[in-house]
Design a protein around this motif. Structure first.
Motif, mmCIF file in Angstrom:
data_model
loop_
_atom_site.group_PDB
_atom_site.id
_atom_site.type_symbol
_atom_site.label_atom_id
_atom_site.label_comp_id
_atom_site.label_asym_id
_atom_site.label_seq_id
_atom_site.Cartn_x
_atom_site.Cartn_y
_atom_site.Cartn_z
ATOM 1 N N LYS A 96 135.460 52.228 46.381
ATOM 2 C CA LYS A 96 136.368 51.359 47.250
ATOM 3 C C LYS A 96 137.677 52.168 46.944
ATOM 4 N N ILE A 97 138.206 52.377 45.680
ATOM 5 C CA ILE A 97 139.594 52.570 45.288
ATOM 6 C C ILE A 97 139.649 54.104 44.652
ATOM 7 N N PRO A 98 140.046 54.965 45.610
ATOM 8 C CA PRO A 98 140.054 56.356 45.025
ATOM 9 C C PRO A 98 140.993 56.546 43.682
ATOM 10 N N VAL A 99 141.782 56.029 43.537
ATOM 11 C CA VAL A 99 142.736 56.176 42.403
ATOM 12 C C VAL A 99 141.891 55.842 40.896
ATOM 13 N N LEU A 100 140.906 55.145 41.196
ATOM 14 C CA LEU A 100 140.200 54.412 39.786
ATOM 15 C C LEU A 100 139.027 55.513 39.651
ATOM 16 N N ARG A 101 138.656 56.459 40.706
ATOM 17 C CA ARG A 101 137.622 57.256 40.309
ATOM 18 C C ARG A 101 137.872 58.036 39.086
ATOM 19 N N THR A 102 139.093 58.361 38.718
ATOM 20 C CA THR A 102 139.715 59.174 37.579
ATOM 21 C C THR A 102 140.403 58.207 36.447
ATOM 22 N N SER A 103 140.850 57.194 36.794
ATOM 23 C CA SER A 103 141.567 56.457 35.794
ATOM 24 C C SER A 103 140.472 55.407 35.167
ATOM 25 N N LEU A 104 139.550 54.942 35.743
ATOM 26 C CA LEU A 104 138.612 54.062 34.967
ATOM 27 C C LEU A 104 137.697 54.752 34.627
ATOM 28 N N GLN A 105 137.376 54.744 32.952
ATOM 29 C CA GLN A 105 136.517 55.363 32.464
ATOM 30 C C GLN A 105 135.550 54.556 31.548
ATOM 31 N N SER A 106 134.335 55.127 31.383
ATOM 32 C CA SER A 106 133.435 54.463 30.452
ATOM 33 C C SER A 106 133.376 55.258 29.101
ATOM 34 N N ARG A 107 133.586 54.539 28.137
ATOM 35 C CA ARG A 107 133.444 54.873 26.413
ATOM 36 C C ARG A 107 132.213 54.454 26.153
ATOM 37 N N HIS A 108 131.185 55.218 26.041
ATOM 38 C CA HIS A 108 129.894 55.038 25.724
ATOM 39 C C HIS A 108 129.793 54.071 24.138
ATOM 40 N N GLY A 109 129.214 52.952 24.464
ATOM 41 C CA GLY A 109 128.852 52.161 23.164
ATOM 42 C C GLY A 109 130.160 51.524 22.747
ATOM 43 N N GLN A 110 131.465 51.666 23.472
ATOM 44 C CA GLN A 110 132.473 51.007 23.065
ATOM 45 C C GLN A 110 133.224 49.905 24.143
ATOM 46 N N GLY A 111 133.144 50.733 25.379
ATOM 47 C CA GLY A 111 133.724 49.650 26.440
ATOM 48 C C GLY A 111 134.276 50.524 27.413
ATOM 49 N N LEU A 112 135.388 49.773 28.312
ATOM 50 C CA LEU A 112 135.882 50.668 29.385
ATOM 51 C C LEU A 112 137.312 50.958 28.996
ATOM 52 N N TYR A 113 137.973 52.031 29.539
ATOM 53 C CA TYR A 113 139.130 52.672 29.245
ATOM 54 C C TYR A 113 140.031 52.789 30.628
#
Length: 150
Positions: free
Chosen positions: A124-141
């Protein structure tokens, strides 16, 4: 208009009506009174958008970054090009990340529903494609640059 916006608008209208009456009684200047009434009618107009009111850096309802702004009252994410209305779940995911940008945030156990909402946010929001990141086993960044103004 949502309940919180409606309460804010009604509060503003009450204050303006009070000030207008005070000015009308204490200052016999018809031009001032007419200017206030024109502003009041603009606020009452359904097309008036509270989101267009400039906000200060101290306004906690607006979390600003170079990449976007998150309006916590209207639950909208504003980029330079567009304003995106967030669903309740999308907001619930994004808000804690915006409160702690550039930190890993544990959002609890990630269900397939949460993963679907994350995927939808990125689509939905192109800017989040690169800025919203998963950190496996830790959470979101959320990789963003805090900013006073967009």
């Amino acid at each position: 208009m949502g309940n919180s916006k409606e309460l804010i608008v009604n509060s503003i209208i009450s204050e303006i009506e009070f000030l207008n009456e005070f000015i009308r009684r204490t200052v016999d200047d018809k031009q001032i009174s007419e200017t206030i009434m024109r502003g009041l009618s603009k606020i009452k107009d359904d097309s008036y958008d509270l989101a267009k009111i400039p906000r200060t850096a101290n306004d906690k309802s607006l979390l600003s970054f170079r990449e976007f702004r998150l309006n916590t009252i209207s639950r909208e994410l504003e980029t330079v090009d567009e304003v995106y209305k967030l669903t309740e779940k999308e907001f619930d995911i994004l808000y804690p990340l915006c409160q702690k940008p550039n930190c890993v945030v544990d959002i609890g156990k990630r269900s397939s529903s949460t993963n679907t909402h994350l995927s939808n946010l990125k689509k939905k929001i192109p800017v989040l494609r690169t800025s919203l990141q998963s950190r496996h086993g830790q959470g979101l960044y959320l990789n963003v640059t805090p900013n006073q103004e967009m």
